[in-house]
Design a protein around this motif. Structure first.
Motif, mmCIF file in Angstrom:
data_model
loop_
_atom_site.group_PDB
_atom_site.id
_atom_site.type_symbol
_atom_site.label_atom_id
_atom_site.label_comp_id
_atom_site.label_asym_id
_atom_site.label_seq_id
_atom_site.Cartn_x
_atom_site.Cartn_y
_atom_site.Cartn_z
ATOM 1 N N GLY A 1 -7.732 -9.550 -1.813
ATOM 2 C CA GLY A 1 -7.883 -10.595 -2.806
ATOM 3 C C GLY A 1 -7.143 -10.341 -4.100
ATOM 4 O O GLY A 1 -7.136 -11.199 -4.988
ATOM 5 N N ARG A 2 -6.474 -9.187 -4.222
ATOM 6 C CA ARG A 2 -5.785 -8.878 -5.480
ATOM 7 C C ARG A 2 -4.447 -8.176 -5.281
ATOM 8 O O ARG A 2 -3.857 -7.672 -6.233
ATOM 9 C CB ARG A 2 -6.674 -8.027 -6.394
ATOM 10 N N ALA A 3 -3.937 -8.163 -4.056
ATOM 11 C CA ALA A 3 -2.691 -7.453 -3.791
ATOM 12 C C ALA A 3 -1.541 -8.035 -4.608
ATOM 13 O O ALA A 3 -0.769 -7.290 -5.217
ATOM 14 C CB ALA A 3 -2.354 -7.482 -2.296
ATOM 15 N N ALA A 4 -1.421 -9.353 -4.635
ATOM 16 C CA ALA A 4 -0.329 -9.969 -5.401
ATOM 17 C C ALA A 4 -0.445 -9.626 -6.875
ATOM 18 O O ALA A 4 0.556 -9.350 -7.546
ATOM 19 C CB ALA A 4 -0.339 -11.483 -5.206
ATOM 20 N N GLU A 5 -1.667 -9.619 -7.388
ATOM 21 C CA GLU A 5 -1.895 -9.269 -8.792
ATOM 22 C C GLU A 5 -1.431 -7.850 -9.081
ATOM 23 O O GLU A 5 -0.796 -7.581 -10.116
ATOM 24 C CB GLU A 5 -3.381 -9.412 -9.101
ATOM 25 N N VAL A 6 -1.728 -6.925 -8.162
ATOM 26 C CA VAL A 6 -1.312 -5.532 -8.335
ATOM 27 C C VAL A 6 0.206 -5.424 -8.277
ATOM 28 O O VAL A 6 0.828 -4.734 -9.106
ATOM 29 C CB VAL A 6 -1.967 -4.635 -7.263
ATOM 30 N N PHE A 7 0.823 -6.105 -7.318
ATOM 31 C CA PHE A 7 2.281 -6.057 -7.208
ATOM 32 C C PHE A 7 2.941 -6.574 -8.487
ATOM 33 O O PHE A 7 3.878 -5.961 -9.000
ATOM 34 C CB PHE A 7 2.766 -6.879 -6.021
ATOM 35 N N VAL A 8 2.452 -7.684 -8.980
ATOM 36 C CA VAL A 8 3.031 -8.264 -10.203
ATOM 37 C C VAL A 8 2.866 -7.304 -11.377
ATOM 38 O O VAL A 8 3.798 -7.093 -12.169
ATOM 39 C CB VAL A 8 2.395 -9.628 -10.520
ATOM 40 N N ALA A 9 1.685 -6.705 -11.500
ATOM 41 C CA ALA A 9 1.448 -5.774 -12.602
ATOM 42 C C ALA A 9 2.390 -4.578 -12.517
ATOM 43 O O ALA A 9 2.924 -4.115 -13.534
ATOM 44 C CB ALA A 9 -0.005 -5.299 -12.584
ATOM 45 N N GLU A 10 2.625 -4.065 -11.303
ATOM 46 C CA GLU A 10 3.505 -2.909 -11.168
ATOM 47 C C GLU A 10 4.960 -3.272 -11.434
ATOM 48 O O GLU A 10 5.741 -2.424 -11.858
ATOM 49 C CB GLU A 10 3.344 -2.299 -9.777
ATOM 50 N N LEU A 11 5.315 -4.522 -11.218
ATOM 51 C CA LEU A 11 6.673 -4.983 -11.487
ATOM 52 C C LEU A 11 6.915 -5.290 -12.965
ATOM 53 O O LEU A 11 8.028 -5.142 -13.464
ATOM 54 C CB LEU A 11 6.972 -6.241 -10.664
ATOM 55 N N THR A 12 5.877 -5.713 -13.652
ATOM 56 C CA THR A 12 6.065 -6.194 -15.024
ATOM 57 C C THR A 12 5.459 -5.286 -16.092
ATOM 58 O O THR A 12 5.938 -5.269 -17.229
ATOM 59 C CB THR A 12 5.457 -7.597 -15.174
ATOM 60 N N GLU A 13 4.405 -4.535 -15.750
ATOM 61 C CA GLU A 13 3.734 -3.677 -16.721
ATOM 62 C C GLU A 13 3.951 -2.194 -16.443
ATOM 63 O O GLU A 13 4.204 -1.411 -17.357
ATOM 64 C CB GLU A 13 2.240 -3.992 -16.748
ATOM 65 N N GLY A 14 3.820 -1.813 -15.189
ATOM 66 C CA GLY A 14 4.023 -0.419 -14.844
ATOM 67 C C GLY A 14 3.115 0.030 -13.723
ATOM 68 O O GLY A 14 2.079 -0.591 -13.451
ATOM 69 N N ILE A 15 3.501 1.103 -13.068
ATOM 70 C CA ILE A 15 2.734 1.673 -11.963
ATOM 71 C C ILE A 15 1.688 2.616 -12.533
ATOM 72 O O ILE A 15 2.013 3.641 -13.138
ATOM 73 C CB ILE A 15 3.664 2.423 -10.999
ATOM 74 N N GLY A 16 0.421 2.251 -12.366
ATOM 75 C CA GLY A 16 -0.656 3.061 -12.920
ATOM 76 C C GLY A 16 -0.513 3.190 -14.420
ATOM 77 O O GLY A 16 -0.270 2.213 -15.124
ATOM 78 N N THR A 17 -0.653 4.408 -14.906
ATOM 79 C CA THR A 17 -0.509 4.663 -16.345
ATOM 80 C C THR A 17 0.875 5.212 -16.697
ATOM 81 O O THR A 17 1.103 5.625 -17.832
ATOM 82 C CB THR A 17 -1.579 5.665 -16.806
ATOM 83 N N SER A 18 1.783 5.208 -15.720
ATOM 84 C CA SER A 18 3.098 5.822 -15.933
ATOM 85 C C SER A 18 3.994 4.998 -16.853
ATOM 86 O O SER A 18 4.905 5.541 -17.485
ATOM 87 C CB SER A 18 3.818 6.002 -14.586
ATOM 88 N N GLY B 1 10.506 -12.812 -9.615
ATOM 89 C CA GLY B 1 11.901 -12.826 -9.193
ATOM 90 C C GLY B 1 12.330 -11.586 -8.434
ATOM 91 O O GLY B 1 13.489 -11.463 -8.041
ATOM 92 N N ALA B 2 11.412 -10.644 -8.197
ATOM 93 C CA ALA B 2 11.756 -9.362 -7.572
ATOM 94 C C ALA B 2 12.259 -9.527 -6.148
ATOM 95 O O ALA B 2 11.765 -10.371 -5.394
ATOM 96 C CB ALA B 2 10.533 -8.450 -7.573
ATOM 97 N N PRO B 3 13.227 -8.706 -5.736
ATOM 98 C CA PRO B 3 13.654 -8.712 -4.336
ATOM 99 C C PRO B 3 12.568 -8.139 -3.435
ATOM 100 O O PRO B 3 11.724 -7.349 -3.876
ATOM 101 C CB PRO B 3 14.898 -7.820 -4.346
ATOM 102 N N VAL B 4 12.601 -8.551 -2.169
ATOM 103 C CA VAL B 4 11.621 -8.097 -1.182
ATOM 104 C C VAL B 4 12.353 -7.313 -0.096
ATOM 105 O O VAL B 4 13.247 -7.839 0.568
ATOM 106 C CB VAL B 4 10.870 -9.284 -0.551
ATOM 107 N N ALA B 5 11.983 -6.050 0.085
ATOM 108 C CA ALA B 5 12.612 -5.185 1.078
ATOM 109 C C ALA B 5 11.664 -5.004 2.263
ATOM 110 O O ALA B 5 10.470 -4.744 2.072
ATOM 111 C CB ALA B 5 12.946 -3.830 0.469
#
Length: 302
Positions: free
Chosen positions: A106-123, A158-162
């Motif tokens: 129920g939140r996978a897309a939200e996580v993907f978007v956050a990692e693309l736009t904000e960052g992966i975890g606290t990194s 707009g991210a590419p999908v591999a």
């Protein structure tokens, strides 16, 4: 303007240089116990060796939950001079414990978007592509769920999908789902492991969609088909699809790294590229290593 999202920030696509379009700096899966790529020192040595042979960029397809070590990527990029692109997304379900996947329902897309736009975890490191995976000649419920979330994240960013194609199969099903049903433009899709199914008809059919095709090896497990790669690329070039081909090393185990006695990232430039040049010429190889990845991994980020 289009940009490639690296671990050090967005860069002009022309700054990538010679690109290993599918590889792994770090990777850890329960399916490969004892073969984890988790040594920072080994990663630094491998990237330095790649750089010494003219390499400029590496796209890491390691997705969510498989040992990306995102915080270690920026210093490695600075120290070695190799631009790195990180991934979000998910691999096949066999690579994960069920509780990891359950936490994303129920939140996978939200996580993907956050990692693309904000960052992966606290990194603070932003991913530059979304990794998904198909199955052997088909798509199971997990693959469809992940691809649905990936498409949603693509439309938001707009991210590419591999795409990991299992043994190189299933491209028609992937394209029907991602591009047909979910509306991802084909030129935003990168199909991986085409070398593992040396079928020129299947390759041309996939290329006709407008997607990118990654020939990523060599691999000990798939060595029987690796030698056919130059002919496969030549067929695509002659059919007018030379601008869609990518090359990668896909180093997934410690034994495969050059610093541990395997071919590793440098082999792509030391041996694979010269062999390919015999089949298609130096100019076509330059397009495959430089021009094509610059387009494939660039995005008009939203």
């Amino acid at each position: 303007m289009s940009a490639v999202r690296t671990v050090l920030g967005d860069v002009d696509p022309g700054e990538l240089g010679v690109c290993d379009a599918h590889d792994h700096v770090f990777f850890a899966s329960p399916r490969l116990p004892g073969e984890e790529l988790n040594s920072v020192g080994a990663a630094r040595a491998e990237l330095s060796a790649f750089r010494a042979h003219g390499g400029g960029a590496v796209v890491q397809w390691t997705p969510y939950g498989l040992g990306r070590r995102a915080a270690d990527l920026p210093p490695l990029s600075r120290e070695t001079g190799v631009r790195l692109v990180a991934a979000t997304g998910l691999h096949q379900d066999v690579h994960y414990a069920e509780d990891v996947l359950a936490a994303l329902r129920g939140r996978a897309a939200e996580v993907f978007v956050a990692e693309l736009t904000e960052g992966i975890g606290t990194s603070g490191v932003r991913a530059g592509l979304i990794k998904v995976a198909g199955g052997f000649h088909g798509l199971d419920a997990h693959a469809r769920w992940v691809m649905s979330a990936a498409a949603e994240a693509h439309h938001a960013t707009g991210a590419p999908v591999a795409v990991h194609l299992e043994l190189g199969t299933g491209a028609p099903d992937v394209l029907e789902l991602l591009c047909g049903e979910f509306g991802v433009p084909p030129h935003r899709v990168i199909l991986g492991h085409l070398n593992r199914l040396p079928d020129p008809v299947a390759h041309r059919q996939a290329a006709a969609s407008g997607c990118y095709l990654a020939f990523d090896g060599p691999s000990r497990a798939h060595h029987a088909t690796d030698w056919r790669m130059p002919d496969a690329v030549r067929d695509l070039v002659e059919a007018g699809h030379g601008d869609q081909v990518l090359l990668g090393g896909d180093t997934t185990t410690a034994a495969a790294r050059s610093v541990d006695g395997g071919p590793g990232m440098p082999h792509l430039l030391r041996r694979v590229a010269p062999r390919l040049a015999l089949a298609v010429g130096e100019e076509a190889v330059r397009r495959v290593l430089v021009d094509n990845p610059a387009r494939a991994f660039a995005a008009d980020w939203r």
